[in-house]
Scaffold this active site. Structure first.
Site, PDB file in Angstrom:
ATOM      1  N   ASP A 217      -3.953  -4.915   9.825  1.00 29.87           N
ATOM      2  CA  ASP A 217      -4.555  -4.664   8.520  1.00 29.87           C
ATOM      3  C   ASP A 217      -5.767  -5.555   8.292  1.00 29.87           C
ATOM      4  OD1 ASP A 217      -2.863  -2.668   7.748  1.00 29.87           O
ATOM      5  OD2 ASP A 217      -1.548  -3.944   6.549  1.00 29.87           O
TER       6      ASP A 217
ATOM      7  N   LYS B  25      -7.292  -1.130   5.081  1.00 31.09           N
ATOM      8  CA  LYS B  25      -7.743  -0.407   3.892  1.00 31.09           C
ATOM      9  C   LYS B  25      -8.450  -1.386   2.969  1.00 31.09           C
ATOM     10  CE  LYS B  25      -3.646   2.645   3.865  1.00 31.09           C
ATOM     11  NZ  LYS B  25      -2.640   1.831   4.586  1.00 31.09           N
TER      12      LYS B  25
ATOM     13  N   MET C 176      -3.713  -8.119  -5.889  1.00 34.00           N
ATOM     14  CA  MET C 176      -4.689  -7.016  -5.965  1.00 34.00           C
ATOM     15  C   MET C 176      -5.085  -6.721  -7.409  1.00 34.00           C
ATOM     16  SD  MET C 176      -2.812  -4.560  -3.137  1.00 34.00           S
ATOM     17  CE  MET C 176      -1.204  -4.804  -3.897  1.00 34.00           C
TER      18      MET C 176
END
Length: 373
Positions: free
Chosen positions: A151, A173, A288
């Site tokens: 990732d 991502k 996030m």
């Protein structure tokens, strides 16, 4: 095999000459990575990423007509993603065939049933960025892997530990660009496992804390693939420790709550929990949450959390590029914007923040603040 079928479908993608030039220029032109040179992580179009994954572009890299291509990206990020996948297909197919032959050879030599069956998948947490926070078990597995799907928030230093014969495949991502969809990641994991490989899925933090590890476990187990989870230090623990913030503290915070600032597409507003999360005797950690911080802070105060509650925002925590903002809740969003923090940024809200030796108020002021709150 699952991926073979998927690869055949992807083969129908037409790679336009224009986007082919753009993608191959990213692979060969170092100037493209200047914007990311200080990042400890794998940024979406950095030279570091393409150097690690260079094996995927054997038929494209080095062609003289692309060496001088300008470093620019089309406005349609989906076209970049699809063209990038199309460029990778030939080498992915070759690797699957090599792994299948290796398994068949081992199976034919000694008839070992385990060697004839599918490989194992390891979901490995790599922590918040500092490679010294890896567990010994994680290091052992990483060094023995045949292929590692990693990732964005797996730090560059951690990737240096990968064995020399292993293959790396970026599946990260970021906002506005997913190099692979979650469904495509599932199929990749399944196909390499079915080919007999030792497959490692590298994730920042802990695989089962906002890492979608549970979805990957569920999918693979339904297909008969054995999955082993190797936990990592989640960002909340690692970064709080780095700042000297106890997430719980007797008489100050009797619980801790982890929240995500993002919901799945079309899902419930991730801030709907603000009413229940506005507890002055609890510590709130938001993953996030950079883009939703202004709205979250406002909702928390509307639901009763004092405006002077101590808070911190930490960008790229535990890495040499770590940056921090300390402020009271009502000022946090403005100060974060002023300092131009970028993702990944972890947010910690609660009276325990004032216990950090880095809290800007004096210890006497901090004690008075906690008593007042």
């Amino acid at each position: 095999m699952a991926l073979v079928c998927k690869l055949q479908a992807f083969s129908s993608f037409s790679v336009s000459a224009q986007n082919y030039n753009k993608v191959t220029s990213l692979i060969s032109n170092p100037i493209c990575s200047l914007h990311y040179k200080n990042s400890p992580f794998t940024e979406k179009h950095s030279t570091e990423r393409y150097q690690r994954d260079r094996w995927l572009y054997q038929d494209q890299v080095g062609l003289s007509q692309y060496q001088s291509s300008p470093c620019s990206l089309p406005s349609d990020s989906e076209s970049v993603r699809e063209n990038d996948i199309a460029l990778q297909l030939p080498e992915l197919k070759k690797l699957l065939e090599v792994l299948k032959r290796k398994r068949e050879s081992s199976c034919g030599n000694d008839g070992d049933g385990e060697k004839c069956g599918p490989g194992n998948v390891f979901l490995v947490g790599t922590g918040p960025g500092d490679p010294e926070l890896l567990t010994l078990k994680a290091v052992k597995v990483v060094q023995k892997a045949d292929i590692l799907l990693y990732d964005r928030l797996v730090s560059n230093d951690v990737l240096e530990l990968v064995g020399p014969d292993a293959r790396l495949l970026y599946v990260g991502k970021t906002a506005g660009y997913h190099s692979r969809t979650q469904e495509e990641i599932h199929e990749l994991l399944l196909s390499f496992a079915e080919a007999g490989a030792t497959v490692v899925r590298l994730k920042g933090g802990d695989p089962l804390v906002f890492g979608r590890g549970g979805e990957e476990i569920d999918f693979l187990q339904q297909q008969g693939i054995h999955v082993k989870v190797i936990p990592g230090i989640t960002s909340a623990s690692g970064i709080a420790a780095e700042l000297g913030i106890p997430l719980t503290h007797r008489g100050v915070a009797n619980s801790v709550r982890f929240l995500t600032g993002h919901s799945r597409k079309g899902g419930t507003d991730p801030l709907f929990v603000a009413e229940n999360a506005a507890d002055p005797d609890s510590t709130l950690v938001v993953y996030m949450g950079l883009s939703t911080l202004p709205a979250l802070a406002l909702k928390l105060m509307q639901h009763g959390l004092p405006a002077n509650t101590p808070a911190a925002a930490v960008e790229r925590g535990t890495t040499p590029q770590q940056r921090m903002v300390f402020a009271e809740l009502n000022d946090l969003s403005d100060k974060v914007a002023q300092e131009e923090l970028v993702s990944p940024t972890l947010i910690i809200i609660g009276k325990v923040v004032a216990l950090s030796p880095l809290w800007p108020l004096t210890s006497k002021e901090a004690s008075c603040l906690m008593e007042a709150v």
